[in-house]
Design an enzyme around this catalytic site. Structure first.
Site, mmCIF file in Angstrom:
data_model
loop_
_atom_site.group_PDB
_atom_site.id
_atom_site.type_symbol
_atom_site.label_atom_id
_atom_site.label_comp_id
_atom_site.label_asym_id
_atom_site.label_seq_id
_atom_site.Cartn_x
_atom_site.Cartn_y
_atom_site.Cartn_z
ATOM 1 N N ASP A 1 -11.785 12.386 -27.248
ATOM 2 C CA ASP A 1 -10.664 13.244 -27.635
ATOM 3 C C ASP A 1 -11.133 14.611 -28.137
ATOM 4 O O ASP A 1 -12.252 14.772 -28.615
ATOM 5 C CB ASP A 1 -9.851 12.587 -28.754
ATOM 6 C CG ASP A 1 -8.910 11.515 -28.229
ATOM 7 O OD1 ASP A 1 -8.993 11.202 -27.024
ATOM 8 O OD2 ASP A 1 -8.118 10.983 -29.013
ATOM 9 N N ASP A 2 -10.201 15.574 -28.022
ATOM 10 C CA ASP A 2 -10.258 16.879 -28.706
ATOM 11 C C ASP A 2 -11.119 17.939 -28.027
ATOM 12 O O ASP A 2 -11.237 19.047 -28.528
ATOM 13 C CB ASP A 2 -10.719 16.742 -30.157
ATOM 14 C CG ASP A 2 -9.778 15.898 -30.988
ATOM 15 O OD1 ASP A 2 -8.651 15.668 -30.536
ATOM 16 O OD2 ASP A 2 -10.178 15.462 -32.087
ATOM 17 N N HIS B 1 -4.118 16.138 -24.060
ATOM 18 C CA HIS B 1 -4.050 15.830 -25.491
ATOM 19 C C HIS B 1 -3.261 16.937 -26.199
ATOM 20 O O HIS B 1 -3.576 17.279 -27.344
ATOM 21 C CB HIS B 1 -5.481 15.737 -26.022
ATOM 22 C CG HIS B 1 -5.619 14.973 -27.303
ATOM 23 N ND1 HIS B 1 -5.016 13.750 -27.535
ATOM 24 C CD2 HIS B 1 -6.327 15.248 -28.431
ATOM 25 C CE1 HIS B 1 -5.342 13.322 -28.744
ATOM 26 N NE2 HIS B 1 -6.126 14.212 -29.324
ATOM 27 N N HIS C 1 -2.838 20.550 -30.227
ATOM 28 C CA HIS C 1 -3.170 19.384 -31.055
ATOM 29 C C HIS C 1 -2.196 19.237 -32.223
ATOM 30 O O HIS C 1 -2.581 19.203 -33.394
ATOM 31 C CB HIS C 1 -4.603 19.480 -31.577
ATOM 32 C CG HIS C 1 -5.171 18.134 -31.969
ATOM 33 N ND1 HIS C 1 -4.949 17.570 -33.201
ATOM 34 C CD2 HIS C 1 -5.946 17.256 -31.278
ATOM 35 C CE1 HIS C 1 -5.575 16.399 -33.277
ATOM 36 N NE2 HIS C 1 -6.185 16.175 -32.107
ATOM 37 N N HIS D 1 -15.118 11.065 -29.990
ATOM 38 C CA HIS D 1 -14.680 12.466 -30.002
ATOM 39 C C HIS D 1 -15.825 13.358 -29.511
ATOM 40 O O HIS D 1 -16.972 13.168 -29.930
ATOM 41 C CB HIS D 1 -14.269 12.916 -31.407
ATOM 42 C CG HIS D 1 -13.047 12.223 -31.928
ATOM 43 N ND1 HIS D 1 -13.099 10.967 -32.493
ATOM 44 C CD2 HIS D 1 -11.739 12.608 -31.952
ATOM 45 C CE1 HIS D 1 -11.875 10.606 -32.862
ATOM 46 N NE2 HIS D 1 -11.032 11.570 -32.541
#
Length: 789
Positions: free
Chosen positions: A104-105, A155, A159, A256
């Site tokens: 993620d991210d 995503h 965010h 991540h």
């Protein structure tokens, strides 16, 4: 405070050129629009840059402890993969002994490439849920990620917790991310993971409608059932431990690749993969997990539909993609689902391998809009940091200049006000005062009245430059009423201020000539003070101290501060550096022979006062500032007139500097001005005034989107430094401090106008435009000096 060009006289536009002037004015409108568009573009770039970092439109709220009473039990108790085929929610788990690595991210320029190397070295694919703003900033990483065989999911763009957002905001967050993917790697995706989500049983009544809405649009929601908690930086061993599924279960495992320092994640990942392979686990993407869970049904269904045997992998992928995530979600509002890529087409055609079943090849409008987004972000990524660096340099330079101004101004004041200071023998011989006048019926009587009180012997030459009012007659009547026998009125056809001044110089009876404007009044000892430096044979010209007479309005007070701080404090510095750029048209004195020697007042530029001053330097003469020679002038009383005046000043200064550019390579006094004075004028009267107002824009940006208190304190600190400088300048000129109360407003409004004026002037200069002076409307409210408050 940004300084502008010093006070100068007003050139009279020839009346016979009214039509040409009208055409010239019409040509200025596009330049004004261009200047405003440039400002808008810079503002837009800043907002885009802020949006990419969630400084604009960001939302740090995270939903917690909400009820899940409206969420179906089969979803809460189901697996980490949620789809809505046929409008009905369906959950799916990762098959046993199978791991879908998810990250993620990202992408992040430091950590994502390291993770990609580990995945490639271990022949393992991953599914990366990317943040759209990061994708648009680092498109090459996303392209490498896809080409390596990894899978992409979105995503959101900034965010944010979508459970707090409106439907429109949700659509923007997904659509913009899809466009970023299209621009970066030529794909869109059907996979979605919401920020701040975890396992499926954490879905609540606020987030459930979001998943339903996106599911109906064709997205497959992806959760986790095994969390490494690597974002907590618990240590490599704990990351590996927490990422290991229990009892041979399959898992969607969360890591991540961005969002913080990820060295522990990078260190743990390779060891984790080897450990899980040793336990008999296989690794796949989310789409691969879905295919494995569906078994061979998808392929059989596709073969039956096509009626073919030996189907190509890409065709199989198309049907499996449909089962994996439904049709491709729209990357634009109003676009039909699946428009980004037809289901059933070969994934290989878009550079997508058989594991990337969630990908669609971006085509048409989506592709081009995506590329435009990435290009715009690239511009913002280079422009804003570049501007920030430039502003930092400008800030340091301006602060350094303030310090230099204070030091040199104090030295100048102490030097020139010593009891023993003298230019030489007192200058007592008569001088000629030249008053160019064009339609000055409101002011000319006051001007002559002030000269009648002169303590120095003078002759007065009023040059009427083709006035269409009663200027000449009023001048003659005023001379008679004041008992003045030393006044000559010369009439000429309208030819402009330089021609009027040259006519006066040729007609002058004395070796020293004083030049002033027809709307200016002198103090009684102004001429006497002004000519004393000519006792030094090196001095060829003297600049006087021009004051704003009509200072009791807001606009007048702003200009009063500018004259005292910006102009007169500057002149003290330039005097000691021997590179004075401008003798104000309102009050200046010259050796008559020196003026004739350099060719007189030139009509080549709109700033004849700057032009003649530089010409005096290049002729080897010294130019000085006489602070005790005071004149009171009528400043523009409206914003429109102020704009017109300062536009001409700025443009004329640029013309004069360009005309005398060869002084950069000259020797002697000319070279001193070229290598000292010209850079100072360019840097602090053209370059820094353009950048200085952007400091206010950045300050406002920081106050709204970053740290209000810190930005406000920084702005107040700079204002405090400016106030100190202004207060010292007022002290040297013995002015009343009450006008400084207008300084904060001047910084907020007046400087922004000067910025636009300068941009307008720069565009005119760069486009080769020509400009004529227009006569400013005068009221005659500046009377004798005794009446000035």
């Amino acid at each position: 405070m940004a300084t502008t060009t010093p006070s100068r006289g007003r050139r009279r536009a020839p009346s016979r050129m009214t039509r040409a002037a009208g055409k010239a004015a019409a040509l200025q409108k596009p330049r004004v629009i261009l200047a405003l568009l440039l400002l808008l573009a810079l503002t837009s770039v800043m907002l885009l840059h802020g949006y990419l970092r969630a400084e604009v439109g960001g939302d740090e709220r995270v939903r917690s402890n909400a009820s899940s009473s409206k969420v179906p039990d089969k979803v809460l108790d189901g697996g980490p993969i949620l789809s809505f085929r046929g409008g009905e929610a369906q959950s799916q788990s990762v098959p046993e002994k199978t791991i879908a690595l998810t990250f993620d991210d990202g992408p992040n320029p430091t950590w994502t490439p390291q993770i990609l190397k580990i995945l490639e070295a271990n022949d393992v694919p991953g599914t990366f849920f990317v943040v759209g703003s990061m994708v648009s900033r680092y498109p090459s990483i996303v392209k490498d990620l896809v080409n390596q065989g990894n899978e992409i999911g979105i995503h959101t763009f900034t965010h944010v917790d979508l459970s707090y957002q409106s439907d429109d905001r949700i659509a923007r967050e997904t659509d913009q991310t899809q466009l970023a993917l299209a621009g970066a790697a030529g794909i869109t995706t059907t996979l979605f993971r919401a920020p701040y989500s975890s396992e499926a049983d954490a879905i609540d009544n606020y987030s459930w409608p979001v998943y339903k809405k996106l599911g109906e649009e064709g997205y497959t929601g992806v959760f986790v059932d095994t969390d490494s908690d690597d974002w907590k930086r618990p240590g490599v061993s704990n990351i590996i431990k927490w990422a290991t599924p229990s009892k041979n279960k399959g898992a969607s495992v969360l890591f991540h690749d961005a969002g913080g320092e990820r060295s522990q994640t990078v260190e743990a990942l390779g060891t984790y993969i080897k450990k899980m392979k040793a336990k008999g686990y296989t690794f796949t993407t989310i789409s691969g997990a879905i295919r494995q869970g569906n078994g061979q049904d998808a392929q059989s269904g596709q073969n039956a539909q096509d009626g073919q045997s030996g189907q190509q992998p890409g065709t199989e992928q198309g049907e499996q993609s449909e089962q994996a995530g439904g049709q491709a979600p729209s990357a634009q509002q109003g676009q039909q689902p699946g428009q980004n890529g037809q289901l059933g087409q070969s994934g290989e055609a878009g550079g997508v391998n058989s594991l990337q079943a969630a990908h669609r090849t971006a085509t048409g409008t989506t592709l081009y809009e995506g590329k435009a987004l990435v290009a715009a972000v690239t511009v913002a990524e280079w422009t804003v940091p570049g501007l920030a660096t430039g502003l930092a340099v400008v800030g340091v330079a301006v602060m350094g200049r303030f310090g230099m101004m204070l030091i040199l101004a104090r030295r100048h004041y102490r030097q020139r006000n010593k009891r023993r200071f003298s230019w030489g023998p007192t200058v007592t011989q008569p001088v000629s005062v030249i008053v160019p006048a064009y339609n000055e019926k409101e002011c000319i009587a006051n001007t002559l009245e002030s000269l009648a009180k002169s303590t120095h012997p003078i002759e007065i030459i009023v040059v009427d430059d083709g006035s269409t009012d009663d200027t000449s007659q009023i001048a003659r009547d005023a001379a008679r009423s004041f008992g003045m026998t030393n006044v000559r009125v010369i009439r000429q056809e309208n030819a402009g201020k330089p021609a009027a001044l040259n006519n006066g110089v040729r007609s002058a009876s004395y070796d020293i000539v004083v030049m002033m404007d027809g709307d200016t009044v002198f103090e009684p000892d102004a001429v006497h003070q002004l000519v004393q430096p000519f006792a030094d044979p090196e001095v060829g010209a003297v600049a006087g101290n021009a004051k704003v007479g009509n200072r009791n309005t807001v606009i007048g007070a702003w200009q009063h501060i500018e004259y005292v701080m910006g102009f007169n404090l500057d002149r003290r510095m330039y005097d000691l550096l021997r590179c004075m750029p401008t003798i104000p048209g309102a009050i200046g004195a010259f050796r008559r022979d020196a003026v004739l020697e350099v060719g007189g007042m030139s009509e080549d530029t709109l700033a004849e006062d700057t032009d003649i001053t530089i010409a005096m330097h290049r002729g080897g003469w010294r130019v000085v500032y006489q602070e005790h020679a005071r004149a009171w002038t009528e400043a523009p009383a409206s914003l429109k007139q102020l704009w017109s005046q300062r536009y001409r000043w700025s443009y004329g200064t640029m013309q004069a500097l360009w005309k005398h550019r060869k002084s950069l390579t000259d020797k002697g006094p000319s070279g001193r001005f070229g290598r000292v004075g010209m850079p100072l004028v360019v840097i602090f009267q053209i370059v820094t005034p353009v950048f200085a107002p952007l400091i206010d824009v950045f300050t406002a940006y920081s106050m709204i989107f970053i740290d209000f208190q810190a930005a406000l304190l920084a702005w107040l600190a700079v204002l405090g430094i400016q106030l100190v400088c202004a207060a010292y300048a007022f002290r040297l000129d013995r002015e009343k401090y009450r006008y400084l109360l207008m300084m904060p407003l001047q910084q907020l409004a007046y400087r922004q106008m000067m910025y636009l004026v300068l941009i307008h002037s720069c565009i005119t200069a760069l486009t080769g435009g020509r400009l004529r002076w227009q006569k400013l409307k005068r009221t005659g409210e500046v009377g004798t000096p005794a009446g000035v408050s």
